[in-house]
Design a protein around this motif. Structure first.
Motif, PDB file in Angstrom:
ATOM      1  N   ILE A  74       0.758  -1.226   0.029  1.00  0.00           N
ATOM      2  CA  ILE A  74      -0.116   0.105  -0.115  1.00  0.00           C
ATOM      3  C   ILE A  74       0.991   1.389  -0.183  1.00  0.00           C
ATOM      4  CG2 ILE A  74      -1.835   1.416   1.203  1.00  0.00           C
ATOM      5  CD1 ILE A  74      -2.692  -1.271   2.466  1.00  0.00           C
ATOM      6  N   GLY A  75       0.610   2.238  -0.956  1.00  0.00           N
ATOM      7  CA  GLY A  75       1.630   3.182  -1.054  1.00  0.00           C
ATOM      8  C   GLY A  75       0.637   4.398  -0.951  1.00  0.00           C
ATOM      9  N   TYR A  76       1.489   5.700  -0.479  1.00  0.00           N
ATOM     10  CA  TYR A  76       0.815   6.976  -0.226  1.00  0.00           C
ATOM     11  C   TYR A  76       1.460   7.764  -0.765  1.00  0.00           C
ATOM     12  CZ  TYR A  76      -0.168  11.252   2.699  1.00  0.00           C
ATOM     13  OH  TYR A  76      -0.403  12.518   3.108  1.00  0.00           O
ATOM     14  N   LEU A  77       1.015   8.694  -1.519  1.00  0.00           N
ATOM     15  CA  LEU A  77       1.595   9.864  -2.420  1.00  0.00           C
ATOM     16  C   LEU A  77       1.139  11.327  -2.171  1.00  0.00           C
ATOM     17  CD1 LEU A  77       4.032  10.576  -4.672  1.00  0.00           C
ATOM     18  CD2 LEU A  77       2.131  10.348  -6.129  1.00  0.00           C
ATOM     19  N   PRO A  78       1.710  11.839  -1.101  1.00  0.00           N
ATOM     20  CA  PRO A  78       1.487  13.250  -0.716  1.00  0.00           C
ATOM     21  C   PRO A  78       1.620  14.088  -1.610  1.00  0.00           C
ATOM     22  CG  PRO A  78       3.364  13.016   0.489  1.00  0.00           C
ATOM     23  CD  PRO A  78       2.849  11.378  -0.517  1.00  0.00           C
ATOM     24  N   GLU A  79       1.117  15.272  -1.715  1.00  0.00           N
ATOM     25  CA  GLU A  79       1.165  16.491  -2.619  1.00  0.00           C
ATOM     26  C   GLU A  79       2.656  16.972  -2.583  1.00  0.00           C
ATOM     27  OE1 GLU A  79      -0.468  20.896  -3.969  1.00  0.00           O
ATOM     28  OE2 GLU A  79      -1.522  19.535  -2.497  1.00  0.00           O
ATOM     29  N   GLU A  80       2.924  16.838  -1.356  1.00  0.00           N
ATOM     30  CA  GLU A  80       4.609  17.443  -1.211  1.00  0.00           C
ATOM     31  C   GLU A  80       5.393  16.378  -1.942  1.00  0.00           C
ATOM     32  OE1 GLU A  80       2.534  17.062   1.648  1.00  0.00           O
ATOM     33  OE2 GLU A  80       1.853  19.008   1.441  1.00  0.00           O
ATOM     34  N   GLN A  81       6.333  16.878  -2.812  1.00  0.00           N
ATOM     35  CA  GLN A  81       7.257  15.891  -3.437  1.00  0.00           C
ATOM     36  C   GLN A  81       8.633  15.759  -2.609  1.00  0.00           C
ATOM     37  OE1 GLN A  81       7.417  17.105  -7.257  1.00  0.00           O
ATOM     38  NE2 GLN A  81       5.292  16.798  -7.540  1.00  0.00           N
ATOM     39  N   GLY A  82       9.235  14.737  -2.861  1.00  0.00           N
ATOM     40  CA  GLY A  82      10.696  14.406  -2.215  1.00  0.00           C
ATOM     41  C   GLY A  82      11.605  14.080  -3.241  1.00  0.00           C
ATOM     42  N   LEU A  83      11.388  14.861  -4.456  1.00  0.00           N
ATOM     43  CA  LEU A  83      12.373  14.414  -5.649  1.00  0.00           C
ATOM     44  C   LEU A  83      13.260  15.528  -5.634  1.00  0.00           C
ATOM     45  CD1 LEU A  83       9.448  14.518  -8.427  1.00  0.00           C
ATOM     46  CD2 LEU A  83      10.460  12.490  -7.394  1.00  0.00           C
ATOM     47  N   TYR A  84      14.443  14.872  -6.267  1.00  0.00           N
ATOM     48  CA  TYR A  84      15.716  15.710  -6.375  1.00  0.00           C
ATOM     49  C   TYR A  84      15.569  16.373  -7.845  1.00  0.00           C
ATOM     50  CZ  TYR A  84      17.256  13.416  -2.201  1.00  0.00           C
ATOM     51  OH  TYR A  84      17.373  13.050  -0.849  1.00  0.00           O
ATOM     52  N   VAL A  85      15.299  17.705  -8.158  1.00  0.00           N
ATOM     53  CA  VAL A  85      14.876  18.200  -9.373  1.00  0.00           C
ATOM     54  C   VAL A  85      16.115  18.158 -10.293  1.00  0.00           C
ATOM     55  CG1 VAL A  85      13.308  19.386  -8.232  1.00  0.00           C
ATOM     56  CG2 VAL A  85      15.448  20.367  -8.447  1.00  0.00           C
ATOM     57  N   ASN A  86      17.503  17.925  -9.900  1.00  0.00           N
ATOM     58  CA  ASN A  86      18.625  17.741 -10.898  1.00  0.00           C
ATOM     59  C   ASN A  86      19.131  16.754 -11.222  1.00  0.00           C
ATOM     60  OD1 ASN A  86      19.014  20.848 -11.147  1.00  0.00           O
ATOM     61  ND2 ASN A  86      19.880  20.879  -8.941  1.00  0.00           N
ATOM     62  N   LEU A  87      18.281  15.350 -10.666  1.00  0.00           N
ATOM     63  CA  LEU A  87      18.416  14.195 -11.137  1.00  0.00           C
ATOM     64  C   LEU A  87      17.597  14.101 -12.778  1.00  0.00           C
ATOM     65  CD1 LEU A  87      18.468  12.132  -8.182  1.00  0.00           C
ATOM     66  CD2 LEU A  87      20.453  12.989  -9.228  1.00  0.00           C
ATOM     67  N   THR A  88      18.025  13.053 -13.403  1.00  0.00           N
ATOM     68  CA  THR A  88      17.271  12.622 -14.463  1.00  0.00           C
ATOM     69  C   THR A  88      15.882  11.640 -13.859  1.00  0.00           C
ATOM     70  OG1 THR A  88      18.468  10.674 -14.915  1.00  0.00           O
ATOM     71  CG2 THR A  88      19.146  12.812 -16.171  1.00  0.00           C
ATOM     72  N   ILE A  89      15.076  11.536 -14.690  1.00  0.00           N
ATOM     73  CA  ILE A  89      13.929  10.490 -14.269  1.00  0.00           C
ATOM     74  C   ILE A  89      14.541   9.132 -13.748  1.00  0.00           C
ATOM     75  CG2 ILE A  89      11.981   9.315 -15.299  1.00  0.00           C
ATOM     76  CD1 ILE A  89      11.245  11.661 -16.725  1.00  0.00           C
ATOM     77  N   GLU A  90      15.574   8.714 -14.912  1.00  0.00           N
ATOM     78  CA  GLU A  90      16.153   7.179 -14.580  1.00  0.00           C
ATOM     79  C   GLU A  90      16.872   7.411 -13.269  1.00  0.00           C
ATOM     80  OE1 GLU A  90      18.328   4.876 -17.577  1.00  0.00           O
ATOM     81  OE2 GLU A  90      19.828   6.234 -16.639  1.00  0.00           O
ATOM     82  N   GLN A  91      17.687   8.463 -13.059  1.00  0.00           N
ATOM     83  CA  GLN A  91      18.550   8.475 -11.682  1.00  0.00           C
ATOM     84  C   GLN A  91      17.537   8.428 -10.723  1.00  0.00           C
ATOM     85  OE1 GLN A  91      20.335  12.041 -12.936  1.00  0.00           O
ATOM     86  NE2 GLN A  91      22.369  11.123 -12.880  1.00  0.00           N
ATOM     87  N   GLN A  92      16.543   9.260 -10.619  1.00  0.00           N
ATOM     88  CA  GLN A  92      15.496   9.403  -9.445  1.00  0.00           C
ATOM     89  C   GLN A  92      14.644   8.151  -9.196  1.00  0.00           C
ATOM     90  OE1 GLN A  92      14.599  12.478  -7.513  1.00  0.00           O
ATOM     91  NE2 GLN A  92      14.414  10.481  -6.364  1.00  0.00           N
ATOM     92  N   VAL A  93      14.527   7.557 -10.302  1.00  0.00           N
ATOM     93  CA  VAL A  93      13.697   6.237 -10.291  1.00  0.00           C
ATOM     94  C   VAL A  93      14.711   5.078  -9.712  1.00  0.00           C
ATOM     95  CG1 VAL A  93      12.437   4.142 -11.434  1.00  0.00           C
ATOM     96  CG2 VAL A  93      11.832   6.499 -11.792  1.00  0.00           C
ATOM     97  N   LEU A  94      15.813   5.084 -10.161  1.00  0.00           N
ATOM     98  CA  LEU A  94      16.961   4.136  -9.507  1.00  0.00           C
ATOM     99  C   LEU A  94      17.102   4.230  -8.056  1.00  0.00           C
ATOM    100  CD1 LEU A  94      19.615   4.221 -12.390  1.00  0.00           C
ATOM    101  CD2 LEU A  94      18.276   2.035 -11.345  1.00  0.00           C
TER     102      LEU A  94
END
Length: 140
Positions: A74-94
């Motif tokens: 079960i996952g929960y995705l809040p509106e606030e993001q925890g992404l590193y904006v200077n990474l690529t999609i691939e780097q972030q998912v990895l």
């Protein structure tokens, strides 16, 4: 299947949830929409067992009380993001997937499939900061 039965929650004089009930079949995705303060986050926190409900309400996953092990399902995705904006999609998912113990090779084999399933507009080498907020949420 997720079953939410008669969940209520109060914070002092504020009634955040009042006898909320619903079912979600396995393999389905649930989203809650409502104004600020309507109890969406409170409900998800109770579903994930981060917060206790008031009274006799219960949350069941496949007829069992929600336990810590179910956080892998079960996952929960809040509106606030925890992404590193200077990474690529691939780097972030990895990064996220390896934190969860997944193998790099397996992640890369599935990345294009998931990009398609989630309809992420962009390429795996695009930086997170170039994506719309909606596409950033999909990556998240």
């Amino acid at each position: 299947m997720l079953e939410v039965k008669n969940i209520s929650k109060s914070f002092k004089t504020l009634q955040a949830l009042n006898n909320v009930s619903f079912d979600v079949d396995s393999g389905r995705i649930l989203g809650l929409i409502g104004p600020n303060g309507s109890g969406k986050t409170t409900l998800f926190w109770i579903v994930l067992n981060f917060l206790s409900s008031d009274g006799e309400g219960k949350v069941l996953w496949k007829n069992q009380a929600v336990a810590h092990q179910l956080h892998d399902v079960i996952g929960y995705l809040p509106e606030e993001q925890g992404l590193y904006v200077n990474l690529t999609i691939e780097q972030q998912v990895l990064y996220f997937a390896q934190l969860r113990g997944m193998n790099r090779k397996d992640i890369l084999l599935k990345l294009d499939e998931w990009m398609g399933r989630l309809k992420v507009k962009g390429k795996v080498k695009d930086k997170i900061k170039t994506l719309s907020k909606g596409n950033q949420q999909k990556v998240n």
